[in-house]
Design a protein around this motif. Sequence first.
Motif, PDB file in Angstrom:
ATOM      1  N   LYS A 264      -6.472  -5.226   4.033  1.00  0.00           N
ATOM      2  CA  LYS A 264      -7.008  -3.844   4.015  1.00  0.00           C
ATOM      3  C   LYS A 264      -6.003  -2.634   4.756  1.00  0.00           C
ATOM      4  O   LYS A 264      -5.273  -3.229   5.540  1.00  0.00           O
ATOM      5  N   MET A 265      -6.274  -1.422   4.301  1.00  0.00           N
ATOM      6  CA  MET A 265      -5.801  -0.461   5.163  1.00  0.00           C
ATOM      7  C   MET A 265      -6.368   0.590   5.371  1.00  0.00           C
ATOM      8  O   MET A 265      -6.604   1.672   4.655  1.00  0.00           O
ATOM      9  N   PRO A 266      -7.507   0.675   6.442  1.00  0.00           N
ATOM     10  CA  PRO A 266      -8.337   1.750   6.700  1.00  0.00           C
ATOM     11  C   PRO A 266      -7.830   2.985   6.942  1.00  0.00           C
ATOM     12  O   PRO A 266      -8.428   4.043   6.840  1.00  0.00           O
ATOM     13  N   ASN A 267      -6.706   3.103   7.444  1.00  0.00           N
ATOM     14  CA  ASN A 267      -6.160   4.467   7.837  1.00  0.00           C
ATOM     15  C   ASN A 267      -4.589   4.159   8.010  1.00  0.00           C
ATOM     16  O   ASN A 267      -3.975   3.035   7.681  1.00  0.00           O
ATOM     17  N   ALA A 268      -3.967   5.331   8.072  1.00  0.00           N
ATOM     18  CA  ALA A 268      -2.149   5.340   7.862  1.00  0.00           C
ATOM     19  C   ALA A 268      -1.662   4.487   9.041  1.00  0.00           C
ATOM     20  O   ALA A 268      -0.476   4.365   8.982  1.00  0.00           O
ATOM     21  N   SER A 269      -2.467   4.069  10.089  1.00  0.00           N
ATOM     22  CA  SER A 269      -1.823   3.697  11.289  1.00  0.00           C
ATOM     23  C   SER A 269      -2.223   2.091  11.667  1.00  0.00           C
ATOM     24  O   SER A 269      -2.107   1.531  12.532  1.00  0.00           O
ATOM     25  N   PHE A 270      -2.852   1.415  10.326  1.00  0.00           N
ATOM     26  CA  PHE A 270      -3.498   0.088  10.847  1.00  0.00           C
ATOM     27  C   PHE A 270      -3.519  -0.618   9.448  1.00  0.00           C
ATOM     28  O   PHE A 270      -4.252  -0.172   8.640  1.00  0.00           O
ATOM     29  N   SER A 271      -3.284  -2.057   9.581  1.00  0.00           N
ATOM     30  CA  SER A 271      -3.674  -2.922   8.323  1.00  0.00           C
ATOM     31  C   SER A 271      -3.801  -4.111   8.719  1.00  0.00           C
ATOM     32  O   SER A 271      -3.424  -4.734   9.836  1.00  0.00           O
ATOM     33  N   THR A 272      -4.721  -4.784   8.054  1.00  0.00           N
ATOM     34  CA  THR A 272      -5.166  -6.026   8.200  1.00  0.00           C
ATOM     35  C   THR A 272      -4.793  -7.221   7.107  1.00  0.00           C
ATOM     36  O   THR A 272      -4.905  -6.745   6.027  1.00  0.00           O
ATOM     37  N   LEU A 273      -4.465  -8.158   7.327  1.00  0.00           N
ATOM     38  CA  LEU A 273      -4.078  -9.448   6.324  1.00  0.00           C
ATOM     39  C   LEU A 273      -5.249 -10.531   6.811  1.00  0.00           C
ATOM     40  O   LEU A 273      -4.986 -11.113   8.020  1.00  0.00           O
ATOM     41  N   LYS A 274      -6.280 -10.848   5.919  1.00  0.00           N
ATOM     42  CA  LYS A 274      -7.000 -11.860   6.295  1.00  0.00           C
ATOM     43  C   LYS A 274      -7.044 -13.063   5.669  1.00  0.00           C
ATOM     44  O   LYS A 274      -7.063 -12.939   4.350  1.00  0.00           O
ATOM     45  N   ILE A 275      -7.127 -14.262   6.008  1.00  0.00           N
ATOM     46  CA  ILE A 275      -7.065 -15.578   5.339  1.00  0.00           C
ATOM     47  C   ILE A 275      -8.512 -16.361   5.652  1.00  0.00           C
ATOM     48  O   ILE A 275      -8.734 -16.559   6.713  1.00  0.00           O
ATOM     49  N   GLN A 276      -9.327 -16.440   4.459  1.00  0.00           N
ATOM     50  CA  GLN A 276     -10.757 -16.826   4.852  1.00  0.00           C
ATOM     51  C   GLN A 276     -11.162 -17.831   3.723  1.00  0.00           C
ATOM     52  O   GLN A 276     -11.169 -17.265   2.647  1.00  0.00           O
ATOM     53  N   PRO A 277     -11.132 -19.146   3.688  1.00  0.00           N
ATOM     54  CA  PRO A 277     -10.783 -20.049   5.053  1.00  0.00           C
ATOM     55  C   PRO A 277      -9.287 -20.378   4.799  1.00  0.00           C
ATOM     56  O   PRO A 277      -8.679 -20.514   3.839  1.00  0.00           O
ATOM     57  N   SER A 278      -8.776 -20.663   5.956  1.00  0.00           N
ATOM     58  CA  SER A 278      -7.327 -20.951   6.065  1.00  0.00           C
ATOM     59  C   SER A 278      -7.163 -22.381   5.790  1.00  0.00           C
ATOM     60  O   SER A 278      -8.020 -23.275   6.021  1.00  0.00           O
ATOM     61  N   GLU A 279      -5.951 -22.907   4.950  1.00  0.00           N
ATOM     62  CA  GLU A 279      -5.492 -24.066   4.694  1.00  0.00           C
ATOM     63  C   GLU A 279      -3.965 -24.571   5.545  1.00  0.00           C
ATOM     64  O   GLU A 279      -3.283 -23.454   5.696  1.00  0.00           O
ATOM     65  N   PRO A 280      -3.909 -25.596   5.460  1.00  0.00           N
ATOM     66  CA  PRO A 280      -2.447 -25.955   6.013  1.00  0.00           C
ATOM     67  C   PRO A 280      -1.112 -25.431   5.095  1.00  0.00           C
ATOM     68  O   PRO A 280      -0.202 -24.931   5.836  1.00  0.00           O
ATOM     69  N   ARG A 281      -1.509 -25.165   4.005  1.00  0.00           N
ATOM     70  CA  ARG A 281      -0.250 -24.519   2.977  1.00  0.00           C
ATOM     71  C   ARG A 281      -0.053 -23.102   3.457  1.00  0.00           C
ATOM     72  O   ARG A 281       0.679 -22.466   2.811  1.00  0.00           O
ATOM     73  N   ASP A 282      -1.163 -22.761   4.127  1.00  0.00           N
ATOM     74  CA  ASP A 282      -0.973 -21.108   4.752  1.00  0.00           C
ATOM     75  C   ASP A 282       0.038 -21.042   5.650  1.00  0.00           C
ATOM     76  O   ASP A 282       0.468 -19.734   6.117  1.00  0.00           O
ATOM     77  N   SER A 283       0.506 -22.141   6.360  1.00  0.00           N
ATOM     78  CA  SER A 283       1.399 -21.922   7.457  1.00  0.00           C
ATOM     79  C   SER A 283       2.781 -21.265   7.193  1.00  0.00           C
ATOM     80  O   SER A 283       3.343 -21.660   6.093  1.00  0.00           O
ATOM     81  N   ALA A 284       3.052 -20.293   7.642  1.00  0.00           N
ATOM     82  CA  ALA A 284       4.268 -19.508   7.183  1.00  0.00           C
ATOM     83  C   ALA A 284       4.315 -18.393   8.462  1.00  0.00           C
ATOM     84  O   ALA A 284       3.525 -18.252   9.366  1.00  0.00           O
TER      85      ALA A 284
ATOM     86  N   PHE B 231       0.849  -1.009   0.111  1.00  0.00           N
ATOM     87  CA  PHE B 231      -0.012   0.072  -0.022  1.00  0.00           C
ATOM     88  C   PHE B 231       1.088   1.300   0.055  1.00  0.00           C
ATOM     89  O   PHE B 231       1.938   1.390   0.688  1.00  0.00           O
ATOM     90  N   ASN B 232       0.458   2.117  -0.775  1.00  0.00           N
ATOM     91  CA  ASN B 232       0.946   3.699  -0.459  1.00  0.00           C
ATOM     92  C   ASN B 232      -0.101   4.596  -0.197  1.00  0.00           C
ATOM     93  O   ASN B 232      -1.017   4.557  -1.091  1.00  0.00           O
ATOM     94  N   ASN B 233       0.008   5.260   0.949  1.00  0.00           N
ATOM     95  CA  ASN B 233      -0.954   6.357   1.392  1.00  0.00           C
ATOM     96  C   ASN B 233      -2.243   5.465   1.331  1.00  0.00           C
ATOM     97  O   ASN B 233      -3.160   6.232   1.139  1.00  0.00           O
ATOM     98  N   ASN B 234      -2.287   4.614   1.898  1.00  0.00           N
ATOM     99  CA  ASN B 234      -3.361   3.715   2.334  1.00  0.00           C
ATOM    100  C   ASN B 234      -4.364   2.806   0.921  1.00  0.00           C
ATOM    101  O   ASN B 234      -5.122   2.324   1.210  1.00  0.00           O
ATOM    102  N   VAL B 235      -3.664   3.300  -0.093  1.00  0.00           N
ATOM    103  CA  VAL B 235      -4.178   2.572  -1.335  1.00  0.00           C
ATOM    104  C   VAL B 235      -3.177   1.556  -1.769  1.00  0.00           C
ATOM    105  O   VAL B 235      -1.931   1.526  -1.893  1.00  0.00           O
ATOM    106  N   PRO B 236      -4.179   0.315  -2.095  1.00  0.00           N
ATOM    107  CA  PRO B 236      -3.194  -0.708  -2.578  1.00  0.00           C
ATOM    108  C   PRO B 236      -2.760  -0.585  -3.898  1.00  0.00           C
ATOM    109  O   PRO B 236      -3.178  -0.086  -4.807  1.00  0.00           O
TER     110      PRO B 236
END
Lengths: 114, 115
Positions: free
Chosen positions: B68-88, B49-54
């Motif tokens: 997502k990056m709803p504001n300059a001080s916070f971001s989330t990475l979501k995995i749904q549904p998770s799988e064993p190969r996402d282990s990292a 992201f740059n200036n909250n924009v992907p």
Amino acid sequence: AQSVTQLDSQVPVFEEAPVELRCNYSSSVSVYLFWYVQYPNQGLQLLLKYLSGSTLVESINGFEAEFNKSQTSFHLRKPSVHISDTAEYFCAVSWGFGNEKLTFGTGTRLTIIP
Amino acid sequence: DAGVIQSPRHEVTEMGQEVTLRCKPISGHNSLFWYRQTMMRGLELLIYFNNNVPIDDSGMPEDRFSAKMPNASFSTLKIQPSEPRDSAVYFCASSLTGGSGNTIYFGEGSWLTVV
């Protein structure tokens, strides 16, 4: 395709011996070059970087790297290693001005033998 | 000064569950990156992201991943549904944009295990 190659996945070195970790990249445009270090169970930390100017750059803990445009290399060296240098070292490249993306090599695990 | 802060540091979840990783970049930084590290594939850039924009999400593996990056001080990475190969280990990183060559600062990582 643009790529970064670290040929050595593991490098064992005796304490106080010199070491060189190799990094080559593919590019025909301006590049910015970085070495990052990752200590066990930690995130990556910048070790040194080359942006422009002198082709030899140094870190505060005795590492140095030299940008060689003709050989597209940015090898990392230290004349005398210590136990505390045990870590994984990543070479990274960003291509072209304004490009924020860093592409990392696969890493070299440096093991210091007492 | 506080560095990049990630939470949780460790997460073990069952396959099929939703996982949310959180990141607080360094104050004043305007670029944020999500990386994934595995033994097989090394360090991969998922999205930045740059200036909250992907700007580039070409590294996001599939639709199960979203960031997502709803504001300059916070971001989330979501995995749904998770799988064993996402282990990292998932790293968040930030930098102050002024052209290429700005130092990217990494968080300590979120160690995800999907069983």
